[in-house]
Design a protein around this motif. Structure first.
Motif, PDB file in Angstrom:
ATOM      1  N   SER A   2       5.444  -1.660-107.644  1.00 14.25           N
ATOM      2  CA  SER A   2       4.707  -0.526-107.209  1.00 14.25           C
ATOM      3  C   SER A   2       3.414  -1.174-106.665  1.00 14.25           C
ATOM      4  N   TYR A   3       2.744  -2.181-107.551  1.00 12.34           N
ATOM      5  CA  TYR A   3       1.409  -2.672-107.265  1.00 12.34           C
ATOM      6  C   TYR A   3       1.562  -3.639-106.177  1.00 12.34           C
ATOM      7  N   LEU A   4       2.462  -4.374-105.840  1.00 13.67           N
ATOM      8  CA  LEU A   4       2.839  -5.245-104.976  1.00 13.67           C
ATOM      9  C   LEU A   4       2.844  -4.386-103.500  1.00 13.67           C
ATOM     10  N   PHE A   5       3.503  -3.291-103.491  1.00 11.82           N
ATOM     11  CA  PHE A   5       3.617  -2.461-102.545  1.00 11.82           C
ATOM     12  C   PHE A   5       2.145  -1.708-102.153  1.00 11.82           C
ATOM     13  N   GLY A   6       1.531  -1.468-103.257  1.00 13.58           N
ATOM     14  CA  GLY A   6       0.145  -0.923-103.209  1.00 13.58           C
ATOM     15  C   GLY A   6      -0.746  -2.021-102.400  1.00 13.58           C
ATOM     16  N   ALA A   7      -0.506  -3.363-102.864  1.00 11.25           N
ATOM     17  CA  ALA A   7      -1.462  -4.213-102.286  1.00 11.25           C
ATOM     18  C   ALA A   7      -1.171  -4.308-100.632  1.00 11.25           C
ATOM     19  N   LEU A   8      -0.032  -4.301-100.281  1.00 11.52           N
ATOM     20  CA  LEU A   8       0.300  -4.252 -98.890  1.00 11.52           C
ATOM     21  C   LEU A   8      -0.329  -3.022 -98.128  1.00 11.52           C
ATOM     22  N   LEU A   9      -0.069  -1.936 -98.988  1.00 13.65           N
ATOM     23  CA  LEU A   9      -0.645  -0.700 -98.262  1.00 13.65           C
ATOM     24  C   LEU A   9      -2.228  -0.805 -97.881  1.00 13.65           C
ATOM     25  N   LEU A  10      -3.066  -1.493 -99.102  1.00 19.33           N
ATOM     26  CA  LEU A  10      -4.533  -1.474 -99.238  1.00 19.33           C
ATOM     27  C   LEU A  10      -4.808  -2.539 -97.772  1.00 19.33           C
ATOM     28  N   ALA A  11      -3.849  -3.565 -97.572  1.00 20.83           N
ATOM     29  CA  ALA A  11      -4.160  -4.368 -96.324  1.00 20.83           C
ATOM     30  C   ALA A  11      -4.082  -3.524 -95.079  1.00 20.83           C
ATOM     31  N   ILE A  12      -3.099  -2.499 -95.114  1.00 20.85           N
ATOM     32  CA  ILE A  12      -2.993  -1.747 -93.900  1.00 20.85           C
ATOM     33  C   ILE A  12      -3.811  -0.653 -93.589  1.00 20.85           C
ATOM     34  N   VAL A  13      -4.286  -0.039 -94.800  1.00 21.30           N
ATOM     35  CA  VAL A  13      -4.895   1.112 -94.807  1.00 21.30           C
ATOM     36  C   VAL A  13      -6.638   0.760 -94.956  1.00 21.30           C
ATOM     37  N   VAL A  14      -6.869   0.173 -95.952  1.00 23.25           N
ATOM     38  CA  VAL A  14      -8.441  -0.112 -96.098  1.00 23.25           C
ATOM     39  C   VAL A  14      -8.783  -1.182 -94.975  1.00 23.25           C
ATOM     40  N   GLU A  15      -8.244  -2.349 -95.045  1.00 21.63           N
ATOM     41  CA  GLU A  15      -8.696  -3.289 -93.835  1.00 21.63           C
ATOM     42  C   GLU A  15      -9.843  -4.021 -93.946  1.00 21.63           C
ATOM     43  N   LYS A  16     -10.466  -3.665 -95.170  1.00 18.32           N
ATOM     44  CA  LYS A  16     -11.867  -4.411 -95.674  1.00 18.32           C
ATOM     45  C   LYS A  16     -11.689  -4.834 -96.949  1.00 18.32           C
ATOM     46  N   SER A  17     -11.690  -6.139 -97.184  1.00 14.95           N
ATOM     47  CA  SER A  17     -11.809  -6.674 -98.729  1.00 14.95           C
ATOM     48  C   SER A  17     -12.603  -6.015 -99.546  1.00 14.95           C
ATOM     49  N   LYS A  18     -13.652  -5.574 -99.321  1.00 18.50           N
ATOM     50  CA  LYS A  18     -14.915  -5.172-100.158  1.00 18.50           C
ATOM     51  C   LYS A  18     -14.452  -3.834-100.616  1.00 18.50           C
ATOM     52  N   LYS A  19     -13.656  -3.187-100.128  1.00 14.95           N
ATOM     53  CA  LYS A  19     -13.367  -1.698-100.387  1.00 14.95           C
ATOM     54  C   LYS A  19     -11.921  -1.600-101.294  1.00 14.95           C
ATOM     55  N   CYS A  20     -11.282  -2.787-101.491  1.00 17.45           N
ATOM     56  CA  CYS A  20      -9.912  -2.873-102.352  1.00 17.45           C
ATOM     57  C   CYS A  20     -10.252  -2.439-103.610  1.00 17.45           C
ATOM     58  N   LEU A  21     -11.331  -2.870-104.385  1.00 17.39           N
ATOM     59  CA  LEU A  21     -11.340  -2.630-105.869  1.00 17.39           C
ATOM     60  C   LEU A  21     -11.640  -0.941-105.942  1.00 17.39           C
ATOM     61  N   ASP A  22     -12.302  -0.411-104.967  1.00 18.91           N
ATOM     62  CA  ASP A  22     -12.503   1.163-105.063  1.00 18.91           C
ATOM     63  C   ASP A  22     -11.316   1.732-104.907  1.00 18.91           C
ATOM     64  N   PHE A  23     -10.494   1.361-103.938  1.00 19.52           N
ATOM     65  CA  PHE A  23      -9.352   2.130-103.633  1.00 19.52           C
ATOM     66  C   PHE A  23      -8.283   1.881-104.883  1.00 19.52           C
ATOM     67  N   SER A  24      -8.155   0.671-105.390  1.00 19.56           N
ATOM     68  CA  SER A  24      -7.097   0.337-106.419  1.00 19.56           C
ATOM     69  C   SER A  24      -7.733   1.227-107.787  1.00 19.56           C
ATOM     70  N   VAL A  25      -8.898   1.184-108.003  1.00 21.97           N
ATOM     71  CA  VAL A  25      -9.305   2.020-109.238  1.00 21.97           C
ATOM     72  C   VAL A  25      -9.177   3.472-109.079  1.00 21.97           C
ATOM     73  N   THR A  26      -9.459   3.950-107.890  1.00 20.20           N
ATOM     74  CA  THR A  26      -9.466   5.310-107.499  1.00 20.20           C
ATOM     75  C   THR A  26      -7.708   5.763-107.770  1.00 20.20           C
ATOM     76  N   LEU A  27      -6.857   4.808-107.009  1.00 20.42           N
ATOM     77  CA  LEU A  27      -5.325   5.123-107.369  1.00 20.42           C
ATOM     78  C   LEU A  27      -5.063   5.203-108.950  1.00 20.42           C
ATOM     79  N   PHE A  28      -5.631   4.218-109.824  1.00 19.91           N
ATOM     80  CA  PHE A  28      -5.421   4.104-111.170  1.00 19.91           C
ATOM     81  C   PHE A  28      -5.842   5.495-111.639  1.00 19.91           C
TER      82      PHE A  28
END
Length: 79
Positions: A2-28
């Motif tokens: 599910s985390y691989l799928f989450g990484a794909l969703l990060l690329a689609i939804v977030v679109e900025k590499s600087k925000k990926c950490l925030d969204f991942s930790v928020t999801l956790f």
């Protein structure tokens, strides 16, 4: 997986590499809160290791995919 799928969703939804950490930790944290609400605090150390490791994988892969997406948007001159 599910985390691989989450990484794909990060690329689609977030679109900025600087925000990926925030969204991942928020999801956790949302997942942790929902688990605590439903079944109590997880007492198994393996649960934490699997989810923290998955969050790290999702963050790194999400940042990589976002950076690829950011770089692909650069227009090049065509001859």
């Amino acid at each position: 997986f599910s985390y691989l799928f989450g990484a794909l969703l990060l690329a689609i939804v977030v679109e900025k590499s600087k925000k990926c950490l925030d969204f991942s930790v928020t999801l956790f944290m949302i997942h942790l809160i929902s688990c605590v609400w439903y079944a109590g605090v997880p007492k198994n150390f393996d649960w934490y290791m699997v989810h923290i490791g998955g969050t790290i994988v999702m963050t790194l892969l999400g940042e990589y995919l976002c950076s690829l997406k950011e770089l692909s948007d650069i227009p090049l001159l065509e001859f």
